[in-house]
Write a protein that holds these residues in place. Structure first.
Motif, mmCIF file in Angstrom:
data_model
loop_
_atom_site.group_PDB
_atom_site.id
_atom_site.type_symbol
_atom_site.label_atom_id
_atom_site.label_comp_id
_atom_site.label_asym_id
_atom_site.label_seq_id
_atom_site.Cartn_x
_atom_site.Cartn_y
_atom_site.Cartn_z
ATOM 1 N N VAL A 18 0.861 -1.175 0.000
ATOM 2 C CA VAL A 18 0.000 0.000 0.000
ATOM 3 C C VAL A 18 0.903 1.233 0.000
ATOM 4 O O VAL A 18 1.969 1.237 0.601
ATOM 5 N N THR A 19 0.479 2.254 -0.721
ATOM 6 C CA THR A 19 1.274 3.468 -0.842
ATOM 7 C C THR A 19 0.343 4.679 -0.816
ATOM 8 O O THR A 19 -0.871 4.528 -0.813
ATOM 9 N N SER A 23 -1.232 5.967 3.506
ATOM 10 C CA SER A 23 -1.032 4.514 3.392
ATOM 11 C C SER A 23 -1.170 3.781 4.722
ATOM 12 O O SER A 23 -1.500 2.593 4.737
ATOM 13 N N GLY A 26 -4.348 1.897 5.056
ATOM 14 C CA GLY A 26 -4.610 0.827 4.099
ATOM 15 C C GLY A 26 -4.095 -0.522 4.565
ATOM 16 O O GLY A 26 -3.313 -0.618 5.507
ATOM 17 N N ARG A 28 -2.220 -4.245 3.562
ATOM 18 C CA ARG A 28 -1.432 -5.067 2.652
ATOM 19 C C ARG A 28 -2.193 -6.385 2.528
ATOM 20 O O ARG A 28 -2.383 -7.090 3.523
ATOM 21 N N SER A 157 -7.130 2.646 -6.169
ATOM 22 C CA SER A 157 -6.858 3.695 -5.185
ATOM 23 C C SER A 157 -8.175 4.206 -4.627
ATOM 24 O O SER A 157 -9.236 4.003 -5.213
ATOM 25 N N VAL A 163 -4.641 6.699 -0.714
ATOM 26 C CA VAL A 163 -4.317 5.304 -0.405
ATOM 27 C C VAL A 163 -4.450 4.532 -1.704
ATOM 28 O O VAL A 163 -5.479 4.619 -2.379
#
Length: 180
Positions: A18-19, A23, A26, A28, A157, A163
């Motif tokens: 997640v970026t 993030s 969010g 993973r 996104s 996120v």
């Protein structure tokens, strides 16, 4: 001679990152592909070709790590739905890897050189497959990274991009196949 592997022999997992500026909220994701088949063609006691086909619609969100709170069942369903839309699963129902050249020179296994087809885009790909002799069976493992961008897939996104799913996805394959 050919041999076939499927989910009864092991698992095919995807792990997303997640970026984005937000993030930390969010997750993973760990995603299981539950419908796949690998066919190995043999020349004597050496593999000469490998074909892996994955049904995109078999994607199941197993868990989400990180985030503010645990990933609920509803959120897993939403993540699955978003992933299927992102991959345009109705238009591109399968992911394929075809290795037409197998190099045995790597330590502990084989280098598979071939083509990866995702989302209607084909790219050359080399994958290192580790193989271990368990006596009565072979254990095969592989970890590889795949870029959304390389295959024309726009990562999902939300919150106006604050996120988003990271571009790189890690693919992990684990299987055991009886000898003979």
């Amino acid at each position: 001679m050919t041999s076939t592997l499927d989910p009864s022999h092991g698992e095919l997992l995807l792990t997303t990152g997640v970026t984005g500026p937000a993030s930390a909220v969010g997750h993973r994701l760990t995603i299981a592909m539950t419908d796949w088949q690998a066919t190995v063609t043999w020349s004597g006691d050496q593999p000469s070709a490998v074909e892996l086909t994955v049904e995109v619609d078999s994607l199941q969100v197993v868990r989400g790590d990180g985030g503010v709170k645990d990933l609920s069942g509803v959120e897993k369903s939403l993540a699955r739905s978003n992933a299927l839309k992102t991959l345009d699963a109705k238009r591109f129902p399968q992911i394929r890897f075809s290795a037409d050249q197998i190099v045995t020179a790597i330590d502990g296994g084989y280098q598979l050189n071939g083509t990866l087809d995702i989302h209607g885009t084909s790219r050359p790909r080399s994958v290192d497959l580790r193989v271990k002799d368990l006596g009565s069976a072979w254990r095969m493992t592989c970890d590889a990274s795949v870029s959304h961008a390389e295959f024309g897939v726009k990562p999902y996104s939300l919150m106006m991009g604050a996120v988003k799913v990271a571009d790189e996805v890690v693919v992990s394959f684990r299987a055991e196949h009886p000898k003979g």
